[in-house]
Design a protein around this motif. Structure first.
Motif, PDB file in Angstrom:
ATOM      1  N   VAL A   1      68.689   7.223  76.865  1.00 51.95           N
ATOM      2  CA  VAL A   1      67.111   8.242  75.684  1.00 51.95           C
ATOM      3  C   VAL A   1      65.368   8.229  75.225  1.00 51.95           C
ATOM      4  O   VAL A   1      65.516   7.160  74.527  1.00 51.95           O
ATOM      5  CB  VAL A   1      68.033   8.922  74.695  1.00 51.95           C
ATOM      6  N   TRP A   2      64.594   9.085  76.017  1.00 50.99           N
ATOM      7  CA  TRP A   2      63.881   8.637  75.478  1.00 50.99           C
ATOM      8  C   TRP A   2      62.978   9.705  75.085  1.00 50.99           C
ATOM      9  O   TRP A   2      62.936  10.939  75.400  1.00 50.99           O
ATOM     10  CB  TRP A   2      62.330   8.588  77.175  1.00 50.99           C
ATOM     11  N   LYS A   3      62.370   8.975  73.768  1.00 52.19           N
ATOM     12  CA  LYS A   3      61.905  10.635  72.871  1.00 52.19           C
ATOM     13  C   LYS A   3      60.508  11.031  73.192  1.00 52.19           C
ATOM     14  O   LYS A   3      59.724  10.269  73.934  1.00 52.19           O
ATOM     15  CB  LYS A   3      61.906   9.612  71.076  1.00 52.19           C
ATOM     16  N   THR A   4      60.622  12.038  73.315  1.00 51.46           N
ATOM     17  CA  THR A   4      59.274  13.263  73.153  1.00 51.46           C
ATOM     18  C   THR A   4      58.306  13.083  71.734  1.00 51.46           C
ATOM     19  O   THR A   4      57.059  12.738  72.349  1.00 51.46           O
ATOM     20  CB  THR A   4      59.715  14.300  73.836  1.00 51.46           C
ATOM     21  N   GLY A   5      58.910  12.682  70.888  1.00 53.11           N
ATOM     22  CA  GLY A   5      58.075  11.910  69.846  1.00 53.11           C
ATOM     23  C   GLY A   5      57.999  13.514  69.200  1.00 53.11           C
ATOM     24  O   GLY A   5      56.899  13.472  68.505  1.00 53.11           O
ATOM     25  N   PHE A   6      57.958  15.039  69.547  1.00 55.83           N
ATOM     26  CA  PHE A   6      57.476  16.350  69.034  1.00 55.83           C
ATOM     27  C   PHE A   6      58.855  17.039  68.910  1.00 55.83           C
ATOM     28  O   PHE A   6      59.556  16.716  68.761  1.00 55.83           O
ATOM     29  CB  PHE A   6      57.289  16.916  70.663  1.00 55.83           C
TER      30      PHE A   6
ATOM     31  N   PRO B   1      63.817   9.303  83.185  1.00 53.10           N
ATOM     32  CA  PRO B   1      63.866  10.598  83.486  1.00 53.10           C
ATOM     33  C   PRO B   1      62.208  10.621  84.129  1.00 53.10           C
ATOM     34  O   PRO B   1      61.985   9.190  83.969  1.00 53.10           O
ATOM     35  CB  PRO B   1      63.300  10.851  81.776  1.00 53.10           C
ATOM     36  N   VAL B   2      62.391  11.094  84.710  1.00 51.06           N
ATOM     37  CA  VAL B   2      61.175  11.543  85.376  1.00 51.06           C
ATOM     38  C   VAL B   2      60.512  13.131  84.591  1.00 51.06           C
ATOM     39  O   VAL B   2      61.226  14.014  84.752  1.00 51.06           O
ATOM     40  CB  VAL B   2      61.082  12.000  86.779  1.00 51.06           C
ATOM     41  N   LEU B   3      59.380  12.882  84.163  1.00 45.07           N
ATOM     42  CA  LEU B   3      58.782  14.442  83.913  1.00 45.07           C
ATOM     43  C   LEU B   3      57.779  15.018  84.202  1.00 45.07           C
ATOM     44  O   LEU B   3      56.872  13.736  84.825  1.00 45.07           O
ATOM     45  CB  LEU B   3      58.063  14.233  82.191  1.00 45.07           C
ATOM     46  N   ALA B   4      57.218  16.187  85.036  1.00 52.15           N
ATOM     47  CA  ALA B   4      56.871  16.320  86.155  1.00 52.15           C
ATOM     48  C   ALA B   4      56.114  18.028  85.653  1.00 52.15           C
ATOM     49  O   ALA B   4      57.096  18.814  85.212  1.00 52.15           O
ATOM     50  CB  ALA B   4      57.469  16.209  87.764  1.00 52.15           C
ATOM     51  N   ILE B   5      54.736  17.788  85.796  1.00 51.77           N
ATOM     52  CA  ILE B   5      54.327  19.400  85.026  1.00 51.77           C
ATOM     53  C   ILE B   5      53.734  19.955  86.798  1.00 51.77           C
ATOM     54  O   ILE B   5      54.234  19.603  87.997  1.00 51.77           O
ATOM     55  CB  ILE B   5      52.077  19.219  85.346  1.00 51.77           C
ATOM     56  N   ALA B   6      54.821  21.351  86.410  1.00 57.43           N
ATOM     57  CA  ALA B   6      54.873  21.967  87.759  1.00 57.43           C
ATOM     58  C   ALA B   6      53.660  23.488  87.701  1.00 57.43           C
ATOM     59  O   ALA B   6      53.742  24.311  86.427  1.00 57.43           O
ATOM     60  CB  ALA B   6      56.729  22.409  87.486  1.00 57.43           C
TER      61      ALA B   6
ATOM     62  N   MET C   1      46.509  25.835  79.777  1.00 53.47           N
ATOM     63  CA  MET C   1      47.558  25.393  78.097  1.00 53.47           C
ATOM     64  C   MET C   1      47.645  23.870  77.528  1.00 53.47           C
ATOM     65  O   MET C   1      49.009  24.032  76.935  1.00 53.47           O
ATOM     66  CB  MET C   1      48.748  26.308  78.685  1.00 53.47           C
ATOM     67  N   GLY C   2      47.286  23.287  78.686  1.00 50.82           N
ATOM     68  CA  GLY C   2      47.396  21.780  77.875  1.00 50.82           C
ATOM     69  C   GLY C   2      48.909  21.197  78.657  1.00 50.82           C
ATOM     70  O   GLY C   2      49.330  20.346  77.912  1.00 50.82           O
ATOM     71  N   LYS C   3      48.821  21.550  79.429  1.00 49.15           N
ATOM     72  CA  LYS C   3      50.440  20.994  80.033  1.00 49.15           C
ATOM     73  C   LYS C   3      50.116  19.369  80.488  1.00 49.15           C
ATOM     74  O   LYS C   3      50.866  18.389  80.144  1.00 49.15           O
ATOM     75  CB  LYS C   3      50.599  21.431  81.841  1.00 49.15           C
ATOM     76  N   SER C   4      48.943  19.234  81.276  1.00 49.34           N
ATOM     77  CA  SER C   4      48.652  17.301  81.096  1.00 49.34           C
ATOM     78  C   SER C   4      48.566  16.509  79.393  1.00 49.34           C
ATOM     79  O   SER C   4      48.579  15.636  79.509  1.00 49.34           O
ATOM     80  CB  SER C   4      47.623  17.307  81.681  1.00 49.34           C
ATOM     81  N   THR C   5      47.954  17.554  78.839  1.00 52.67           N
ATOM     82  CA  THR C   5      47.900  17.022  77.459  1.00 52.67           C
ATOM     83  C   THR C   5      49.058  16.939  76.508  1.00 52.67           C
ATOM     84  O   THR C   5      49.154  15.483  76.009  1.00 52.67           O
ATOM     85  CB  THR C   5      46.968  18.125  75.998  1.00 52.67           C
ATOM     86  N   PHE C   6      49.594  18.111  76.658  1.00 52.97           N
ATOM     87  CA  PHE C   6      51.198  17.720  76.473  1.00 52.97           C
ATOM     88  C   PHE C   6      52.368  16.419  77.058  1.00 52.97           C
ATOM     89  O   PHE C   6      52.786  15.722  76.093  1.00 52.97           O
ATOM     90  CB  PHE C   6      52.614  18.950  76.546  1.00 52.97           C
ATOM     91  N   ALA C   7      52.101  16.314  77.808  1.00 58.30           N
ATOM     92  CA  ALA C   7      52.881  15.198  79.153  1.00 58.30           C
ATOM     93  C   ALA C   7      52.435  13.620  78.296  1.00 58.30           C
ATOM     94  O   ALA C   7      53.173  13.176  78.212  1.00 58.30           O
ATOM     95  CB  ALA C   7      52.500  16.067  80.168  1.00 58.30           C
ATOM     96  N   LEU C   8      50.854  13.763  78.472  1.00 59.21           N
ATOM     97  CA  LEU C   8      50.279  12.566  78.462  1.00 59.21           C
ATOM     98  C   LEU C   8      50.583  12.092  76.758  1.00 59.21           C
ATOM     99  O   LEU C   8      50.826  10.634  76.545  1.00 59.21           O
ATOM    100  CB  LEU C   8      48.598  12.918  78.237  1.00 59.21           C
ATOM    101  N   GLN C   9      50.773  13.413  76.155  1.00 55.40           N
ATOM    102  CA  GLN C   9      50.786  12.658  74.339  1.00 55.40           C
ATOM    103  C   GLN C   9      52.537  12.495  73.911  1.00 55.40           C
ATOM    104  O   GLN C   9      52.921  11.285  74.137  1.00 55.40           O
ATOM    105  CB  GLN C   9      50.649  14.181  73.518  1.00 55.40           C
ATOM    106  N   ILE C  10      53.665  12.847  75.423  1.00 53.99           N
ATOM    107  CA  ILE C  10      54.775  12.071  75.341  1.00 53.99           C
ATOM    108  C   ILE C  10      54.591  10.777  75.732  1.00 53.99           C
ATOM    109  O   ILE C  10      55.058  10.192  75.378  1.00 53.99           O
ATOM    110  CB  ILE C  10      55.246  12.847  76.805  1.00 53.99           C
ATOM    111  N   ALA C  11      53.841  10.679  77.006  1.00 56.39           N
ATOM    112  CA  ALA C  11      53.682   9.585  77.512  1.00 56.39           C
ATOM    113  C   ALA C  11      53.247   8.231  76.469  1.00 56.39           C
ATOM    114  O   ALA C  11      54.073   7.249  76.554  1.00 56.39           O
ATOM    115  CB  ALA C  11      52.639   9.988  78.735  1.00 56.39           C
ATOM    116  N   ARG C  12      51.797   8.680  75.939  1.00 54.98           N
ATOM    117  CA  ARG C  12      51.545   8.022  74.770  1.00 54.98           C
ATOM    118  C   ARG C  12      52.490   7.218  73.177  1.00 54.98           C
ATOM    119  O   ARG C  12      52.475   6.549  73.136  1.00 54.98           O
ATOM    120  CB  ARG C  12      50.747   8.362  74.368  1.00 54.98           C
ATOM    121  N   ASN C  13      52.980   8.627  73.627  1.00 56.16           N
ATOM    122  CA  ASN C  13      54.319   8.225  72.435  1.00 56.16           C
ATOM    123  C   ASN C  13      55.814   7.083  72.589  1.00 56.16           C
ATOM    124  O   ASN C  13      55.781   6.302  71.781  1.00 56.16           O
ATOM    125  CB  ASN C  13      55.144   9.497  71.666  1.00 56.16           C
ATOM    126  N   ASN C  14      56.056   7.365  73.782  1.00 53.79           N
ATOM    127  CA  ASN C  14      56.788   6.161  74.437  1.00 53.79           C
ATOM    128  C   ASN C  14      56.234   4.639  74.548  1.00 53.79           C
ATOM    129  O   ASN C  14      57.069   4.054  73.718  1.00 53.79           O
ATOM    130  CB  ASN C  14      57.130   6.568  75.494  1.00 53.79           C
TER     131      ASN C  14
END
Length: 329
Positions: free
Chosen positions: A29-34, A218-223, A59-72
């Motif tokens: 399990v990889w935490k999102t940190g949110f 996991p693979v997290l993809a922005i759509a 709407m900040g999709k890249s911001t949300f994804a990058l924050q998850i990346a940074r948290n991990n």
């Protein structure tokens, strides 16, 4: 024996070994940190799963994804971020703004401040330049602690296909010593060998799902969304994803971001005018599909796009949203 072929007995033995060595929870399990999100999706992003993050433009999709990346990465796990729209320096600037914004109690940090110190012509080290930003040196030091674990790939729609993604994952795994969390920003820009939006989307989403299973991460993809879903005041949902129905079918978790002001029921604005401005500062994250828990979960997070981040603590939405017939309790 074919390395794609196994038995339930072998699978049981592997699971037992993970549990006996204490690697079960940490390795799967990889935490999102949110705050509020991880418990709803099975404790975090699970190994072998494909998660889609969608939402209207801006709407900040890249911001949300990058924050998850940074948290991990900050937790000590490698992350590989495929960026089809931003170069490494732009991402680095956003990360510095995120770190400084979290640390600075004066609330004076802005992404534009960070960008300006990168662009100024005076000769000086980055460390010295960051002294002009509130909490700047501390932000730089915090970012340097995980900087070698967050891999950035400058991807393009003309050359970065599924094969290139797979090869880059193998390279990062060898360098980091463990498989990374993979973030794809974004799915519809991955180079495809098919013609037409539907066939292209099907090839890519099926390929990313297979990839997640193969690498055991996991693979997290922005759509992206269909143009029809981008009309102001309309709530974007899972069926608004651009491309084929395979997007929602293949994904294990589908999350959609919307601006709260755009989707809250009108009576919340009519009877309290102060709500209008307050709601504009919040994003609503809907968990539209969830193979690891209940779907229909609706959380809100305060946006701090001026600092390149979201506030990490979320809460369930209490107000009535458009396209819903009941209040969310």
């Amino acid at each position: 024996m074919d390395d794609q072929l196994t038995t339930v007995g072998v699978s049981l033995a592997r699971s037992d070994e993970r549990m006996l060595t204490g690697r079960n929870a940490a390795g799967r399990v990889w935490k999102t940190g949110f705050g509020g999100l991880d418990p709803q999706i099975g404790g975090g992003m699970r190994a072998g799963s494909l998660l889609l993050l969608a939402g209207p433009q801006g709407m900040g999709k890249s911001t949300f994804a990058l924050q998850i990346a940074r948290n991990n990465a900050a937790s000590g796990r490698p992350v590989l971020y495929f960026s089809y729209e931003h170069d490494a320096e732009d991402i680095t600037q956003k990360l510095l703004a995120l770190e400084a914004g979290e640390l600075d109690e004066s609330d004076m940090v802005r992404v534009n401040n960070i960008r300006s110190i990168f662009d100024d012509l005076w000769v000086s080290s980055l460390e010295h330049r960051m002294e002009s930003v509130p909490a700047g040196p501390e932000a730089l030091a915090r970012m340097q602690q995980y900087s070698d674990l967050l891999f950035l790939h400058r991807s393009t729609g003309t050359r970065t296909d599924l094969t290139a993604i797979q090869e880059t994952i193998a390279t990062v795994t060898e360098i980091a010593g463990s498989v990374p969390l993979v973030v794809v920003d974004y799915l519809q820009k991955v180079k495809s060998h098919q013609q037409g939006d539907e066939a292209r989307s099907t090839e890519i989403v099926e390929g990313l799902k297979d990839l997640a299973i193969d690498i055991g991460a996991p693979v997290l993809a922005i759509a992206a969304a269909d143009k029809e879903a981008l009309r102001s005041g309309r709530r974007m949902r899972a069926n608004d994803l651009r491309g084929s129905s395979a997007l929602a079918y293949e994904a294990d978790v589908v999350m959609v971001l919307n601006n709260k002001f755009d989707i809250v029921a009108r009576h919340h604005l009519t009877y309290d005018l102060n709500n209008a401005e307050r709601f504009k500062d919040f994003a609503v994250l809907s968990v539209e599909k969830n193979r690891f828990g209940r779907d229909g979960v609706v959380l809100q997070f305060r946006t701090r796009f001026d600092q390149g981040r979201y506030e990490s603590e979320g809460a369930e939405v209490k107000e009535q949203l458009i396209d819903e017939r009941v209040f969310v309790e």
